[in-house]
Design an enzyme around this catalytic site. Structure first.
Site, PDB file in Angstrom:
ATOM      1  N   ARG A   1      -3.444  -6.138  -7.503  1.00  0.00           N
ATOM      2  CA  ARG A   1      -5.693  -6.218  -7.427  1.00  0.00           C
ATOM      3  C   ARG A   1      -5.811  -4.549  -7.668  1.00  0.00           C
ATOM      4  O   ARG A   1      -5.447  -3.848  -6.757  1.00  0.00           O
ATOM      5  CB  ARG A   1      -5.470  -6.170  -5.488  1.00  0.00           C
ATOM      6  CG  ARG A   1      -7.059  -5.796  -4.751  1.00  0.00           C
ATOM      7  CD  ARG A   1      -7.306  -6.284  -3.606  1.00  0.00           C
ATOM      8  NE  ARG A   1      -6.463  -6.125  -3.068  1.00  0.00           N
ATOM      9  CZ  ARG A   1      -6.929  -4.387  -2.038  1.00  0.00           C
ATOM     10  NH1 ARG A   1      -7.907  -4.092  -2.168  1.00  0.00           N
ATOM     11  NH2 ARG A   1      -6.230  -4.037  -1.188  1.00  0.00           N
TER      12      ARG A   1
ATOM     13  N   HIS B   1       0.795  -1.013  -0.363  1.00  0.00           N
ATOM     14  CA  HIS B   1       0.107   0.457   0.005  1.00  0.00           C
ATOM     15  C   HIS B   1       1.515   1.089  -0.122  1.00  0.00           C
ATOM     16  O   HIS B   1       1.694   1.804   0.564  1.00  0.00           O
ATOM     17  CB  HIS B   1      -0.853  -0.266   0.890  1.00  0.00           C
ATOM     18  CG  HIS B   1      -2.172   1.051   0.905  1.00  0.00           C
ATOM     19  ND1 HIS B   1      -1.827   2.218   0.782  1.00  0.00           N
ATOM     20  CD2 HIS B   1      -2.842   0.282   0.803  1.00  0.00           C
ATOM     21  CE1 HIS B   1      -3.063   2.669   0.392  1.00  0.00           C
ATOM     22  NE2 HIS B   1      -3.949   1.504   1.085  1.00  0.00           N
TER      23      HIS B   1
ATOM     24  N   ARG C   1      -1.931   1.157  -7.926  1.00  0.00           N
ATOM     25  CA  ARG C   1      -1.210   1.184  -6.050  1.00  0.00           C
ATOM     26  C   ARG C   1      -0.034   0.269  -6.509  1.00  0.00           C
ATOM     27  O   ARG C   1       1.240   1.007  -5.766  1.00  0.00           O
ATOM     28  CB  ARG C   1      -1.485   0.292  -5.395  1.00  0.00           C
ATOM     29  CG  ARG C   1      -2.964   0.007  -4.998  1.00  0.00           C
ATOM     30  CD  ARG C   1      -3.427  -0.933  -3.826  1.00  0.00           C
ATOM     31  NE  ARG C   1      -4.781  -0.055  -3.158  1.00  0.00           N
ATOM     32  CZ  ARG C   1      -5.684  -1.012  -1.961  1.00  0.00           C
ATOM     33  NH1 ARG C   1      -5.406  -2.219  -1.618  1.00  0.00           N
ATOM     34  NH2 ARG C   1      -6.206   0.098  -1.368  1.00  0.00           N
TER      35      ARG C   1
ATOM     36  N   HIS D   1       0.590  -4.979   2.002  1.00  0.00           N
ATOM     37  CA  HIS D   1      -0.722  -5.014   2.299  1.00  0.00           C
ATOM     38  C   HIS D   1      -1.859  -5.910   1.799  1.00  0.00           C
ATOM     39  O   HIS D   1      -2.529  -6.408   2.504  1.00  0.00           O
ATOM     40  CB  HIS D   1      -1.318  -3.329   1.168  1.00  0.00           C
ATOM     41  CG  HIS D   1      -2.730  -3.312   2.304  1.00  0.00           C
ATOM     42  ND1 HIS D   1      -2.829  -3.123   2.485  1.00  0.00           N
ATOM     43  CD2 HIS D   1      -3.090  -2.701   0.438  1.00  0.00           C
ATOM     44  CE1 HIS D   1      -4.374  -2.596   2.600  1.00  0.00           C
ATOM     45  NE2 HIS D   1      -4.827  -2.398   1.895  1.00  0.00           N
TER      46      HIS D   1
END
Length: 512
Positions: A363, A223, A267, A328
């Site tokens: 993701r 993250h 991300r 994350h």
């Protein structure tokens, strides 16, 4: 009525237990209290198509774009098309999503083409969802075993027949007709993580030891914005979705020079942009500037983050706050088909413990809770059905895996050093983190092979977790060394380009 053991109490485990309890005897096992999970700390929300201005096709396209060529399209289609129905399930379970009038209030997050992120309690989506499901499960599950650690998945004649668990009274066997693993990821592999301390990859490790195939384990999402303070409190991507920007030590925005979407880029791109900027300014954290949003808006929209900032003496409505990347979410895990079925008959895996292929190499924001509720529902639907011989290899049936790795057990001597968690986490952060090289990965493997788990006969509870972390650290490092390209959450400084020919999964099995 069959007996189903559900392992884990995040949203995937709670949904599985609640749904399965309608027709089966259910024992839910969790190693902490029922409410302690990654779900409880989730801020960003749940992505789903609940607006007429949005489409499933666009949600699929966004998911596959973020997944950097590694998404398995059948899993993505299941995820996005069944998501709206599962949101209705959550409403029926008592989850009160934020509303704008009578409609759902929807936010925009990185790499989404439409506002489709549902929130509950502002930035407390995970806690609100978890609380509602915990209440349901306490009323419906046949048996709940809190503070109970799953040590092994027991396989007899090729199929699961139960689990070995450890609690305050010692080791016990729980027989089962089916086991649904929903034990979460392995954020504790890394020195900096947004995950709670319970995320030590126990389910993945136990399944791997039992013979389950793993896939995509080299893809770990960091993250971009965790508060640069002890505990690495997560600063939701939704903050940048509302307009907050990243600035360097001189107060200048830097993401605009790195990607057209700037702070709303995928991300992995944002995380590496922050890392590079931190390196250029001597390791000093970058700053997240949300001051333009105003203190009143921030307190109302992000009450949990506001409270956390205050606890560290930070006023983020007045001053930019220091942030750093942190581990994350694990895209890899136990390979499954679209019903959560693994390579071991009777063993299902759902949520972050699983690798459905829906997330690919990276993701899409807020797809994790969605994946948990969709595939947990499907796993329960498949209970009692015949086990297909191609689960989960149906994913790579049309093309061979990029590599099929066999993990051998090192031949340790009794004088080998017992693994130390802090040393392992530091090694993984430095050598198998955001940016990797073949040299660093090779040296990391040598170090990991020199460590051994504590003797099982004399293990304390943390020793069991450390043994799992050591095993999983080796799987991640082996796969990262094998993938000689950069893609999604896997970035190789010595292979910085993405190779289209390598858009295939790496699988791992344990060789005894």
């Amino acid at each position: 009525m069959s007996k189903v053991v559900v392992i884990g109490s995040g949203v995937a485990g709670l949904i599985a237990a609640a749904q399965a309890s309608r027709q089966h005897e259910v024992v839910l096992v969790t190693k902490a209290n029922l409410a302690e999970s990654n779900t409880h700390y989730a801020q960003g929300g749940i992505a789903a198509v609940v607006s007429t201005e949005d489409t499933v096709a666009e949600h699929m396209a966004d998911t596959m774009f973020a997944g950097a060529g590694m998404c398995w399209e059948p899993a993505v289609e299941v995820l996005c098309s069944e998501g709206p129905g599962r949101i209705n399930d959550l409403v029926n379970f008592g989850v009160e999503f934020d509303r704008s009038g009578t409609d759902f209030a929807m936010g925009l997050e990185a790499a989404h083409s439409h506002p489709r992120i549902l929130h509950a309690g502002g930035d407390a989506t995970g806690a609100v969802t978890s609380d509602a499901l915990v209440e349901t499960v306490r009323k419906s599950a046949t048996e709940i075993r809190e503070y109970t650690f799953v040590a092994e998945i027991v396989v007899d004649n090729g199929s699961v027949n139960g689990v070995q668990v450890l609690d305050a009274d010692g080791m016990h066997f729980i027989a089962a007709d089916a086991v649904i693993l929903a034990s979460g990821g392995a954020g504790q592999l890394y020195r900096h993580t947004t995950n709670p301390t319970v995320t030590t990859g126990d389910g993945v490790a136990a399944a791997f030891r039992a013979g389950a195939v793993l896939a995509d384990v080299e893809f770990y999402q960091f993250h971009p914005t965790a508060l640069a303070v002890p505990g690495s409190f997560l600063i939701s991507e939704a903050v940048r979705g509302e307009g907050a920007v990243l600035i360097d030590a001189q107060g200048e925005r830097f993401m605009q020079k790195i990607h057209p979407l700037a702070e709303l880029a995928p991300r992995d791109v944002v995380a590496r942009g922050i890392q590079q900027t931190m390196i250029e300014q001597g390791g000093q954290p970058v700053l997240l500037d949300a001051t333009a949003l105003g203190s009143e808006f921030l307190a109302q929209r992000f009450p949990s983050i506001t409270k956390a900032c205050r606890s560290y003496g930070l006023n983020w409505g007045r001053d930019p706050i220091p942030v750093t990347p942190a581990a994350h979410y694990w895209m890899g895990g136990i390979a499954t088909d679209t019903f959560g079925r693994t390579s071991i008959p009777g063993l299902f895996a759902v949520g972050e413990v699983a690798c459905t292929g829906a997330h690919g190499a990276n993701r899409l924001a807020s797809n994790s809770l969605l994946e948990s509720i969709v595939f947990a529902h499907r796993a329960v639907f498949a209970l009692g059905e015949a086990w297909p011989t191609d689960a989960p290899s149906v994913r790579w049936a049309s093309t061979e895996p990029l590599a099929e790795l066999e993990l051998l057990e090192p031949d340790h001597t009794s004088t080998a050093q017992v693994v130390d968690r802090v040393e392992l986490q530091t090694l993984m952060w430095d050598s198998v983190g955001l940016a990797r090289t073949g040299t660093d990965l090779t040296r990391a493997l040598e170090q990991l092979h020199s460590w051994r788990p504590a003797d099982p006969a004399h293990r304390l509870f943390p020793d069991w977790e450390d043994a799992n972390l050591l095993l999983l650290a080796r799987t991640v490092t082996e796969a990262a060394l094998s993938r000689e390209e950069s893609r999604g959450g896997h970035y190789r400084l010595d292979f910085p380009d993405t190779n289209p020919a390598k858009a295939r999964p790496i699988t791992l099995v344990r060789k005894a």
